[in-house]
Each structure stands twice: as C-alpha cells, then as structure tokens.
Design a protein around this motif. Structure first.
Motif, PDB file in Angstrom:
ATOM      1  N   PHE A   3       0.879  -1.099   0.073  1.00 39.90           N
ATOM      2  CA  PHE A   3      -0.128   0.171   0.081  1.00 39.90           C
ATOM      3  C   PHE A   3       0.917   1.044   0.003  1.00 39.90           C
ATOM      4  O   PHE A   3       1.862   1.312   0.799  1.00 39.90           O
ATOM      5  CB  PHE A   3      -0.684  -0.090   1.294  1.00 39.90           C
ATOM      6  N   THR A  48       1.145   4.619   1.361  1.00 37.42           N
ATOM      7  CA  THR A  48       0.442   5.412   2.191  1.00 37.42           C
ATOM      8  C   THR A  48       1.296   6.896   2.350  1.00 37.42           C
ATOM      9  O   THR A  48       2.476   6.864   1.824  1.00 37.42           O
ATOM     10  CB  THR A  48       0.443   4.857   3.338  1.00 37.42           C
ATOM     11  N   VAL A  81       3.703   0.730   2.839  1.00 37.20           N
ATOM     12  CA  VAL A  81       3.441  -0.484   3.739  1.00 37.20           C
ATOM     13  C   VAL A  81       3.178  -1.783   3.110  1.00 37.20           C
ATOM     14  O   VAL A  81       2.498  -2.169   2.206  1.00 37.20           O
ATOM     15  CB  VAL A  81       1.879  -0.176   4.487  1.00 37.20           C
ATOM     16  N   PRO A 135      -0.706 -12.190  14.382  1.00 36.28           N
ATOM     17  CA  PRO A 135      -0.933 -10.641  14.956  1.00 36.28           C
ATOM     18  C   PRO A 135      -1.557  -9.714  14.307  1.00 36.28           C
ATOM     19  O   PRO A 135      -1.532  -9.956  12.882  1.00 36.28           O
ATOM     20  CB  PRO A 135       0.414 -10.206  15.497  1.00 36.28           C
ATOM     21  N   SER A 136      -2.373  -8.753  14.606  1.00 35.23           N
ATOM     22  CA  SER A 136      -2.882  -7.959  13.791  1.00 35.23           C
ATOM     23  C   SER A 136      -2.024  -7.114  12.860  1.00 35.23           C
ATOM     24  O   SER A 136      -1.011  -6.791  13.429  1.00 35.23           O
ATOM     25  CB  SER A 136      -4.044  -7.056  14.469  1.00 35.23           C
ATOM     26  N   GLY A 137      -2.135  -6.746  11.670  1.00 34.28           N
ATOM     27  CA  GLY A 137      -1.494  -6.223  10.889  1.00 34.28           C
ATOM     28  C   GLY A 137      -0.491  -6.993  10.004  1.00 34.28           C
ATOM     29  O   GLY A 137       0.225  -6.677   9.341  1.00 34.28           O
ATOM     30  N   CYS A 138      -1.144  -8.252  10.233  1.00 31.51           N
ATOM     31  CA  CYS A 138       0.279  -9.201   9.255  1.00 31.51           C
ATOM     32  C   CYS A 138      -0.323  -9.662   8.225  1.00 31.51           C
ATOM     33  O   CYS A 138       0.330 -10.198   7.227  1.00 31.51           O
ATOM     34  CB  CYS A 138       0.323 -10.657  10.365  1.00 31.51           C
ATOM     35  N   GLY A 139      -1.575  -8.937   7.587  1.00 29.16           N
ATOM     36  CA  GLY A 139      -2.005  -8.971   6.172  1.00 29.16           C
ATOM     37  C   GLY A 139      -2.913 -10.097   6.076  1.00 29.16           C
ATOM     38  O   GLY A 139      -3.282 -10.461   4.846  1.00 29.16           O
ATOM     39  N   LYS A 140      -3.733 -10.710   6.976  1.00 31.53           N
ATOM     40  CA  LYS A 140      -4.671 -11.570   7.032  1.00 31.53           C
ATOM     41  C   LYS A 140      -5.794 -11.175   6.013  1.00 31.53           C
ATOM     42  O   LYS A 140      -6.311 -11.635   5.231  1.00 31.53           O
ATOM     43  CB  LYS A 140      -5.258 -12.285   8.254  1.00 31.53           C
ATOM     44  N   THR A 141      -6.195  -9.942   6.469  1.00 32.15           N
ATOM     45  CA  THR A 141      -7.531  -9.363   5.756  1.00 32.15           C
ATOM     46  C   THR A 141      -6.945  -9.047   4.510  1.00 32.15           C
ATOM     47  O   THR A 141      -7.721  -9.351   3.365  1.00 32.15           O
ATOM     48  CB  THR A 141      -7.989  -8.107   6.658  1.00 32.15           C
ATOM     49  N   THR A 142      -5.940  -8.406   4.284  1.00 32.99           N
ATOM     50  CA  THR A 142      -5.434  -8.198   2.796  1.00 32.99           C
ATOM     51  C   THR A 142      -5.439  -9.407   1.933  1.00 32.99           C
ATOM     52  O   THR A 142      -5.829  -9.297   0.722  1.00 32.99           O
ATOM     53  CB  THR A 142      -4.188  -7.377   3.125  1.00 32.99           C
ATOM     54  N   ALA A 193       1.935  -4.914   3.116  1.00 33.16           N
ATOM     55  CA  ALA A 193       0.876  -5.913   3.727  1.00 33.16           C
ATOM     56  C   ALA A 193       1.172  -7.490   3.438  1.00 33.16           C
ATOM     57  O   ALA A 193       0.940  -8.364   4.087  1.00 33.16           O
ATOM     58  CB  ALA A 193      -0.303  -5.161   3.385  1.00 33.16           C
TER      59      ALA A 193
HETATM   60  N1  LIG Z   1      -6.316   0.329   2.427  1.00 35.92           N
HETATM   61  C1  LIG Z   1      -5.019   0.424   3.221  1.00 35.92           C
HETATM   62  N2  LIG Z   1      -4.429   1.296   2.842  1.00 35.92           N
HETATM   63  C2  LIG Z   1      -3.023   1.448   3.692  1.00 35.92           C
HETATM   64  N3  LIG Z   1      -2.637   0.508   4.418  1.00 35.92           N
HETATM   65  C3  LIG Z   1      -3.482  -0.742   4.603  1.00 35.92           C
HETATM   66  C4  LIG Z   1      -4.554  -0.788   4.081  1.00 35.92           C
HETATM   67  N4  LIG Z   1      -5.548  -1.974   4.402  1.00 35.92           N
HETATM   68  C5  LIG Z   1      -4.520  -2.430   4.994  1.00 35.92           C
HETATM   69  N5  LIG Z   1      -3.345  -1.643   5.152  1.00 35.92           N
HETATM   70  C6  LIG Z   1      -2.227  -2.089   6.194  1.00 35.92           C
HETATM   71  O1  LIG Z   1      -1.607  -3.310   5.882  1.00 35.92           O
HETATM   72  C7  LIG Z   1      -1.229  -4.104   6.790  1.00 35.92           C
HETATM   73  C8  LIG Z   1      -1.983  -5.384   6.998  1.00 35.92           C
HETATM   74  O2  LIG Z   1      -3.383  -5.197   7.112  1.00 35.92           O
HETATM   75  P1  LIG Z   1      -4.248  -6.101   7.289  1.00 35.92           P
HETATM   76  O3  LIG Z   1      -4.437  -7.162   6.261  1.00 35.92           O
HETATM   77  O4  LIG Z   1      -5.855  -5.631   7.677  1.00 35.92           O
HETATM   78  O5  LIG Z   1      -3.895  -7.113   8.607  1.00 35.92           O
HETATM   79  P2  LIG Z   1      -4.690  -8.218   9.583  1.00 35.92           P
HETATM   80  O6  LIG Z   1      -5.934  -8.455   9.056  1.00 35.92           O
HETATM   81  O7  LIG Z   1      -3.789  -9.389   9.756  1.00 35.92           O
HETATM   82  O8  LIG Z   1      -4.924  -7.458  10.978  1.00 35.92           O
HETATM   83  C9  LIG Z   1      -1.442  -3.312   8.052  1.00 35.92           C
HETATM   84  O9  LIG Z   1      -0.137  -2.847   8.331  1.00 35.92           O
HETATM   85  C10 LIG Z   1      -2.415  -2.194   7.786  1.00 35.92           C
HETATM   86  O10 LIG Z   1      -2.276  -1.018   8.195  1.00 35.92           O
END
Ligand SMILES: Nc1ncnc2c1ncn2[C@@H]1O[C@H](COP(=O)(O)OP(=O)(O)O)[C@@H](O)[C@H]1O
Ligand SMILES: [Mg+2]
Lengths: 272, 296
Positions: free
Chosen positions: A28, A30, A35, A56-63, A37
């Motif tokens: 990403f 920013t 970042v 842990p949160s922020g490790c890119g699971k959602t991404t 991800a």
């Molecule tokens: N739309 C976005 N723009 C910028 N940074 C993002 C965005 N979405 C997620 N991130 C960053 O990408 C990293 C992974 O996020 P995310 O996938 O949400 O982690 P998780 O779900 O594991 O907690 C984090 O550092 C988050 O801040």
C-alpha cells in the motif's frame, strides 16, 4: 498389466487447487511511505479444505482474503481462484464473503437480506424463495425469515449473514473474523455449527481468526502469518479427525497442535 | 418546580404552556408600553386626564397600534380565516393558498434539484469538485437582493404568478437537501460497499439498494429545513412591488397602510403554515423511518 490397485478416490496428491497464490505481494502506498501488507505469499488451497489464517494484527490476513475476493489487487505475483483471475472468479460467483459485522440491512427482513444478493444476481422470485428456505435451514434459522435483524441476537445475525453468503451457491466461503465480536459461548456454538455446515456442503473455506483454539478446532490446515512485511511463516496440517465434538479441545492431539501454532506465532515475532 | 410540573403534567405540555403564557404576558406589557405614548398625546390634545385602567384598555384596542395586543392579532387571524369567503381578497385562507401552492412547487423543484445534484456529486469526482462551491456561493447571495431581480426579469419575458416565486423558493430549499443527501448517500461504510462489490453489484444497484435507503434519515432532516426555507423564499418573492396575492403581499400592503394588525395576522398565518408543513414532514419521517427500522 500394472493397473494401479489404488481406488480412484484415494487422493494421491492434494486435490486440484481452488485458490492458488504464487509470490503474491501487496504494497500500500500511504502518506507515511509504502506498507508491505503481503510479501511473497505462496499458498495453494485444495477443494473442500478448511484453511485458517492466524497471526498478530497487521500481518496481512485481511489483505490476503480481500485479494482472493478481488477487493484488493496484489502489486506482485499471481493469484488464481478456480483457475481464473480473482475478478473474473467474483463475477462467476466463485465465493461468498462474510465480514466481521453481519451488515444486515435494518429495512429488510432476514429473508429479505438473504434475498438481496440473489436479486442483484437476477434469480427469479421462486428460486429466491427456495434458496432462502434452504440456507435458513442450513444455519438453523428456519422460522426467522420474517423477523427483522434487530429482533435477533448477535450470533443469530451472524448466522444470517453466513446464510446470505451461501445463498448463491458459491463453492468458496471467505470469512474474516466472523465471530470476533461475539462472546465465547456463542462463538463455540457457531464454530460447531460452521464445521457441521462445512461437512454437509463440502465448501472450501478460508477463515481469518486470531484465536488459536478456534483455528485448531476448525481447520484442516492452519496458516500462520507474521507482520512487517506480511508473510506466511508456517503451514500446519491438522491431524484431527473430521468428526470434532467440542471436547476434542481437551485431547493431547489438540493441545499439541495448539502448541505448534503458538510456536509458529512466536517464531514470526522473533524476526522483529 | 418545573420538574414537579413536568411530572404532574405528563409530557412537556405544561412547560410549553408556561413559556407561552410568559411570552403572552410580556407581549401585553410591551403593547401597553409601546402604544401608551399615542394615547397620552391624544388625551393631552383633548385636555383629558386618563386613569391607569383607562389608559391600559385604550392601548389594547387601538385601530392601528404600534404593537397590536395578542387578542387583536387573534381576532385579525380569526377574521381573516373564518370571517371571509375563502375566495375573498381579504381572506387569509386565499392568500395562504397562493403562498402554499408556490411553496410546495418550489419545495418540489428544490428537493428534486438537490437530490439530483447530490447523486451526481456522490458518483462523479468532477461534479464533487465543481458543484459544491457553486451551491455554497448560491446561498451566500442575499435572497432579498436576488428575489426582485428574478421577479422582474421573469415578468419581462411574460412569466408571472406561481413560477417565479417557486423558483426563489427552490433556490433556498435545494441547498439543505443537497448537503443532507450528499452526507446521507455517503453514510454506507467501506464494509457495506465491499459487500456490494463482493456480489458484483454495479453503481446503480448499490445506489438503489444501499445508498438511497441509508440516506433517508438525512433526507428527512433536510426536508424539514427545506420546506420552511421554501416558505420563506415564497414570501420574499411576494414582497416586490406589484404583488397583490399571498401572505407576503398581505404583509407588505399592511405595512403600506399602517395596518399593523393585518401585518401581524399575516405573520402568524405564515408561522402557523410553516409549523404545519414542518410537522407534516416530521410525521412522514417518523412513519417512514420506523417502518424501515432506522428510527433513532
Ligand atoms: N487500504 C489500506 N491502505 C493502507 N494500508 C493498509 C490498508 N489496508 C491495510 N493496510 C495495512 O496493511 C497491513 C495489513 O493489514 P491487514 O491485512 O488488515 O492485517 P490483519 O487483517 O492481519 O490485521 C497493516 O499494516 C495495515 O495497516
Ligand atoms: Mg483483519
């Protein structure tokens, strides 16, 4: 003649991958700089697997889950879903996505909410009614179709949202911490119900969580991830049987798996 | 004490009535004070001495008082509404209808314009950047200066009657609708929009199934402001010279001829009309939002 004595259905290699990631990266841009991800994520998920992503949160699971769903576009590597680009797969209704919040519309009944994606996808009225009844039954909400969301508990609302994701027969179910906002007792019940549903339907499930017991209880495979940059640090095959009563969590086998996941998480942190 | 009344008076009727009584009391005192000078002058000219009760009773029954007493205004209102055939030029019902019809027309035009512009702004980046500044600018132009120009310009091309007033009413009422709808259409959060994307729903479906229903609470809040603004716009549109119909014209002709009771009656008629219109929108709002499960 050396015809194979193996029955045809005994899988020799993992089944053909439904989801295949090769060197997937996503950066990403920013205001504070890039970042990372996801970095070089390789993973293939076979048909009918239940794969949990933990870290842990922020490790890119959602991404990663969003990339599979074509809600994000990787900046590197290749990602295919059912042999297609994620975007094409979405248009082919390859997956249903369950978010952390149920996201039911208050102005629609439960049946009306489940009907929404079906309306958008152009199913006929009769077919919608038939499907709504079927998925309500699947999540054990038969009889609640005419209720409004506010008349249901949080757990029931989340079940309704799962029903909605199942209604259009996607064979992949992507779930991002679907039970994260619920209390533990409700969560246990929903985990049981989800396993039951998975066994009955044979869907391929990608499930994000940050609960170790939840990941071990549900999965056939557990993917451990770590942050900065987001990557896979360990993939753990479950040795648990398909049939899993809740008290399987007290067996040594379960505890050993949970321990292995915890080790994997610690290992990820060691890089910090 | 007010607390005790509130408990005794079930709901807030008692406090409202209390405030009303206080206002009426102050109004009477003001009327006596402001009208007394003229009575004293009259008495001095006639060489008579007025007792206090006499002075008070005269200040409250003048033909052209500086400030008419509440009962005179009430009488004027009653006369204007019930004491005339509704087709009479002296009927407040007739004038009220003239104003109301232009108000409703302007409200409809303004609401439609506000909604259409808001949809454009939410869906088009170019419109987002170009329309809003102009909309804001349109509201900084003093309506009192613009209204006569609109009336005169339109009259010169043969457009008179309801339409010019409705345009001024629309001018004032589109803005709150625009602002409210832009905010309302943007309330769906990232998750809700992603959900729509995950079903491959296009902009039209997302608008119809998600954005529009989500915006209704904001729309209704705006409509209440807009309908009151439309009424103000219409009345302002009735003020320029030449207008003979409508509550605004009634206000103006009252002030030409020093008919203060007429001015105040028209003023109250306008206020009652505004309150009624806002209340009707409020009822629609409550019924709709309750049915949609959006009531707060
Ligand atoms: N739309 C976005 N723009 C910028 N940074 C993002 C965005 N979405 C997620 N991130 C960053 O990408 C990293 C992974 O996020 P995310 O996938 O949400 O982690 P998780 O779900 O594991 O907690 C984090 O550092 C988050 O801040
Ligand atoms: Mg997340």
């Amino acid at each position: 003649m050396d015809a194979s004595p193996l029955p045809r259905n005994a899988a020799i290699a993992p089944a053909a991958p439904v989801i295949e990631a090769r060197g997937v990266s996503l950066t990403f841009q920013t205001a504070d700089g890039p970042v990372h991800a996801l970095k070089d994520v390789d993973l293939s998920i076979g048909r009918g697997e239940f794969v949990s992503f933990i870290g842990p949160s922020g490790c890119g699971k959602t991404t990663f889950l969003r990339s599979i769903a074509a809600l994000e576009t990787p900046t590197g590597g290749t990602l295919s879903v059912n042999g297609m680009e994620p975007d094409a797969a979405r248009r082919a209704r390859a997956y249903g996505y369950v978010f952390q919040a149920p996201g039911l519309y208050p102005w629609r009944t439960i049946a009306g909410n489940i009907s929404l994606p079906l309306e958008i996808m152009g199913f006929s009225r009769a077919e919608r009614a038939e499907r709504i009844a079927r998925v309500l039954d699947l999540v054990e909400l038969s009889g609640f179709g005419a209720k409004f969301p506010w008349q249901l508990s949080g757990g029931m609302q989340q079940r309704a949202s799962i029903a909605r994701a199942l209604a259009f027969d996607a064979d992949i179910l992507l779930m991002d911490e679907p039970f994260g906002a619920l209390d533990e007792i409700v969560r246990d019940r929903l985990n049981e119900a989800l396993l039951e549903l998975w066994r009955k339907t044979g869907k391929t499930i990608g499930f994000v969580t940050h609960s170790i017991p939840e990941a071990v209880y549900l999965s056939t495979r557990i993917v451990v991830m770590s942050p900065r940059p987001g990557r896979i640090t360990r993939v753990i095959e479950s040795t648990l049987p398909a049939e899993r009563p809740l008290d399987i969590r007290d067996t040594p086998e379960f505890i050993a798996l949970a321990h292995e996941v915890r080790e994997g998480l610690r290992e990820g942190h060691a890089h910090d | 004490m007010i607390e005790a009344w509130r408990r005794a008076g079930r709901g807030n009727l008692v406090p409202i009535l209390t405030v009303l009584l206080i206002i009426i009391g102050i109004w009477y005192l003001g009327a006596i004070r402001m009208n007394a000078q003229w009575e004293r002058d009259q008495a001095a000219r006639a060489g008579i001495e007025l007792s206090l009760p006499e002075l008070v009773s005269r200040t409250l029954s003048q033909d052209r008082p500086v400030l008419p007493a509440p009962h005179q205004v009430a009488e004027g209102l009653w006369q204007g509404v019930a004491g005339q055939a509704v087709t009479s030029r002296r009927s407040l019902v007739w004038h009220g209808w003239v104003t109301l019809s232009a108000t409703l027309a302007g409200f409809a035009i303004g609401t439609a314009a506000g909604i259409v512009l808001a949809i454009g702004i939410v869906h088009s980046r170019a419109m987002d950047q170009s329309v809003m500044p102009w909309a804001v600018a349109s509201q900084t132009v003093p309506i009192l200066a613009i209204a006569p120009m609109v009336i005169v310009v339109l009259a010169s091309i043969g457009v008179t009657g309801l339409l010019p007033k409705a345009i001024i009413a629309a001018w004032l009422s589109f803005f709150p609708v625009l602002v409210g709808m832009v905010k309302g259409l943007r309330t769906p959060d990232g998750m809700q929009l992603d959900q729509m994307r995950s079903w491959s729903a296009g902009g039209g479906r997302t608008f119809w199934h998600l954005r529009l229903p989500s915006s209704l609470p904001y729309l209704f809040a705006s409509l209440k402001v807009a309908i009151a603004a439309a009424l103000v716009g219409t009345i302002v549109g009735e003020l320029p010279a030449g207008a003979t119909a409508g509550l605004g014209a009634r206000l103006l002709s009252g002030s030409y001829y020093g008919q203060t009771v007429q001015i105040w009656s028209a003023l109250f008629a306008a206020a009652i009309l505004a309150a009624t219109l806002v209340a009707i929108v409020g009822l629609l709002e409550r019924a709709t939002l309750k049915r949609m499960g959006l009531a707060r």
